[in-house]
Motif scaffolding. Structure first.
Motif, PDB file in Angstrom:
ATOM      1  N   ARG A  11       0.826  -1.203   0.000  1.00 17.02           N
ATOM      2  CA  ARG A  11       0.000   0.000   0.000  1.00 17.02           C
ATOM      3  C   ARG A  11       0.866   1.263   0.000  1.00 17.02           C
ATOM      4  O   ARG A  11       0.533   2.253  -0.659  1.00 17.02           O
ATOM      5  N   ALA A  12       1.972   1.208   0.739  1.00 17.04           N
ATOM      6  CA  ALA A  12       2.857   2.379   0.755  1.00 17.04           C
ATOM      7  C   ALA A  12       3.455   2.629  -0.623  1.00 17.04           C
ATOM      8  O   ALA A  12       3.528   3.778  -1.088  1.00 17.04           O
ATOM      9  N   ALA A  17       2.143   1.714  -3.474  1.00 12.47           N
ATOM     10  CA  ALA A  17       1.066   2.174  -4.355  1.00 12.47           C
ATOM     11  C   ALA A  17       0.799   3.660  -4.167  1.00 12.47           C
ATOM     12  O   ALA A  17       0.586   4.393  -5.144  1.00 12.47           O
ATOM     13  N   ARG A  18       0.820   4.121  -2.909  1.00 13.59           N
ATOM     14  CA  ARG A  18       0.617   5.550  -2.674  1.00 13.59           C
ATOM     15  C   ARG A  18       1.760   6.374  -3.277  1.00 13.59           C
ATOM     16  O   ARG A  18       1.536   7.461  -3.821  1.00 13.59           O
ATOM     17  N   GLN A  19       2.995   5.853  -3.199  1.00  9.14           N
ATOM     18  CA  GLN A  19       4.121   6.569  -3.787  1.00  9.14           C
ATOM     19  C   GLN A  19       3.982   6.656  -5.304  1.00  9.14           C
ATOM     20  O   GLN A  19       4.225   7.698  -5.915  1.00  9.14           O
ATOM     21  N   ARG A  20       3.580   5.532  -5.933  1.00  8.54           N
ATOM     22  CA  ARG A  20       3.394   5.548  -7.391  1.00  8.54           C
ATOM     23  C   ARG A  20       2.300   6.524  -7.784  1.00  8.54           C
ATOM     24  O   ARG A  20       2.407   7.241  -8.793  1.00  8.54           O
ATOM     25  N   LEU A  21       1.221   6.563  -6.991  1.00  6.57           N
ATOM     26  CA  LEU A  21       0.140   7.501  -7.292  1.00  6.57           C
ATOM     27  C   LEU A  21       0.615   8.935  -7.157  1.00  6.57           C
ATOM     28  O   LEU A  21       0.274   9.800  -7.987  1.00  6.57           O
ATOM     29  N   ALA A  22       1.412   9.206  -6.131  1.00  5.51           N
ATOM     30  CA  ALA A  22       1.925  10.569  -5.955  1.00  5.51           C
ATOM     31  C   ALA A  22       2.827  10.970  -7.114  1.00  5.51           C
ATOM     32  O   ALA A  22       2.764  12.105  -7.620  1.00  5.51           O
TER      33      ALA A  22
END
Length: 344
Positions: A212-213, A215-220
Motif C-alpha cells: 500500500r505504501a 502504491a501511494r508513492q506511485r500515485l503521488a
C-alpha cells in the motif's frame, strides 16, 4: 469386632453432630429472616415418626401404589434434651424420592427406597445417641448465629438478570479455555502450528502495508508527473496566445487567427479533452467534444473563422480576430466538460 462397632458408632455420632449443626444454622437463619416457627417435637416423637416413615418406604418399595408423599410429615424442630442440641429436620428429600419412585421402574424404585430406608435407620439411631457438645461447638454456633443476624444478611437479594448473564459468560469462557488446555495436552504439536500461523499472518500483514505504501508513492509520482505535463501544455497554449496577440498588434489578422486556433487546441489537450494525435483535421477535433457543450460551441466557431481566413485564403480583419478571441476566451471560462471521444 468391638473396634468395628466403636468405629461405626463414632461415624454415626459425627453424622448426628453435623445434622445438629446444620439444624441449628437453619434455625438461626429462619429467625433472622422472620421465617415462621416450625412444629416442635420431642426426640421420642421424632423417633416414632421415623419408624412410621420406614414402614412407608417399605410399602413404596413393594409397590408403586404405596408411594404416598402426603404421608410424609412436615418439617419439624426436634427439641434439645440433655446434652443433645436442638436441630431442624426437613423431609422434602423424602417427598421428592417418593415422587420419583412412583414413576420409576421397579429396580430403580426398590433401589431408591432402600437408600431412603437406610438413611432413616441412621436418623433413628442418631436420635437415641447422646451427642456431647463441648464449649467450642456452642461458641461456634453462637458466633454463626450472631453473624447471620447481621444487617448485611437482612438485605440479601437474588442475583439480577445482568449478574446471571455475566456469570454465564464467564462460565462459557472457562469451558472454552479449559478445552483449549485439554487440546494442548492431547496435541502438543498444536502450539508449534499456531506459532507458525501467527508468524505467517504477521508477515502477510507487513507485505500488505509495504504494498500500500508503494502504491501511494506511485500515485503521488503519477499525479506529480501529470501536473507537470499539464503545466507544460498550459505554457504552450499561453505562448500560442501571446504570439497571436503579437501578430494582431502588427495587423497580421490571418496569422493571429491561426495562432489562436492552435492555442485553443493545446489548451483542450491539456484538459484531457482527447488524446494527442496531430493527424486530425479541425472538424474532427470539434466532433470529439461533447455535443452542446461550451467547448464545442467555442471551438466550432473558432474553426469556422479559421477555415474561412486560413484555408479559404480570404482576407481577415480585426473583426475576425475579435470574434476568434472571444471564442478562445470562452474555452478558458468553460469548466468540467469532457470529450465524448476520449478513446479515439
Amino acid at each position: 469386632m468391638t473396634a468395628l462397632c466403636f468405629s461405626s458408632l463414632s461415624r454415626r455420632r459425627l453424622r448426628m453432630a453435623g445434622l445438629a449443626l446444620a439444624g441449628s444454622l437453619a434455625m438461626s437463619c429462619g429467625r433472622a429472616w422472620g421465617v415462621e416457627e416450625l412444629r416442635a417435637v420431642s426426640r421420642a416423637t421424632f423417633q416414632a415418626e421415623v419408624v412410621k416413615l420406614e414402614a412407608l418406604t417399605a410399602a413404596c418399595k413393594a409397590s408403586a401404589k404405596g408411594c404416598d408423599r402426603t404421608a410424609v410429615v412436615d418439617a419439624e424442630r426436634v427439641q434439645a434434651e440433655g446434652s443433645s442440641p436442638e436441630f431442624v429436620m426437613r423431609w422434602e428429600w423424602l417427598r421428592a424420592a417418593m415422587d420419583a419412585a412412583a414413576k420409576a421402574k421397579v429396580e430403580d424404585r426398590q433401589k431408591a427406597m432402600g437408600e431412603a430406608s437406610a438413611h432413616l435407620q441412621e436418623l433413628a439411631l442418631g436420635a437415641n445417641s447422646v451427642v456431647s457438645v463441648d464449649s467450642g461447638f456452642a461458641k461456634a454456633r453462637a458466633e454463626a448465629s450472631s453473624v447471620l443476624a447481621g444487617a448485611e444478611f437482612q438485605k440479601a437479594s437474588q442475583p439480577s438478570w445482568w449478574d446471571r448473564q455475566v456469570a454465564r459468560f464467564w462460565k462459557v469462557m472457562a469451558l472454552i479455555f479449559g478445552g483449549i488446555g485439554a487440546l494442548g495436552e492431547a496435541t502438543p504439536w498444536m502450539g508449534t502450528v499456531l506459532e507458525v500461523v501467527f508468524y505467517l499472518a504477521a508477515a502477510v500483514g507487513i507485505l500488505m502495508l509495504v504494498q500500500r505504501a508503494l502504491a501511494r508513492q506511485r500515485l503521488a509520482i503519477t499525479l506529480a508527473s501529470g501536473a507537470a505535463a499539464t503545466h507544460a501544455w498550459d505554457k504552450e497554449a499561453a505562448d500560442w496566445a501571446a504570439l497571436a496577440d503579437s501578430c494582431a498588434a502588427q495587423q497580421e489578422w490571418r496569422e493571429a487567427v491561426h495562432c489562436l486556433y492552435w492555442a485553443a487546441i493545446v489548451r483542450l489537450e491539456a484538459r484531457r479533452a482527447w488524446r494527442h494525435n496531430p493527424t486530425r483535421t479541425p472538424r474532427e477535433y470539434v466532433r470529439l467534444l461533447k455535443p452542446g457543450s461550451p467547448q464545442r460551441w467555442a471551438l466550432g466557431g473558432l474553426t469556422q473563422i479559421l477555415e474561412r481566413v486560413w484555408y479559404g485564403l480570404r482576407e481577415a480583419s480585426d473583426e475576425d480576430y475579435r470574434q476568434a478571441r472571444q471564442m478562445f476566451d470562452g474555452l478558458a471560462e468553460a469548466q468540467g466538460s469532457t470529450a465524448s471521444g476520449m478513446n479515439a
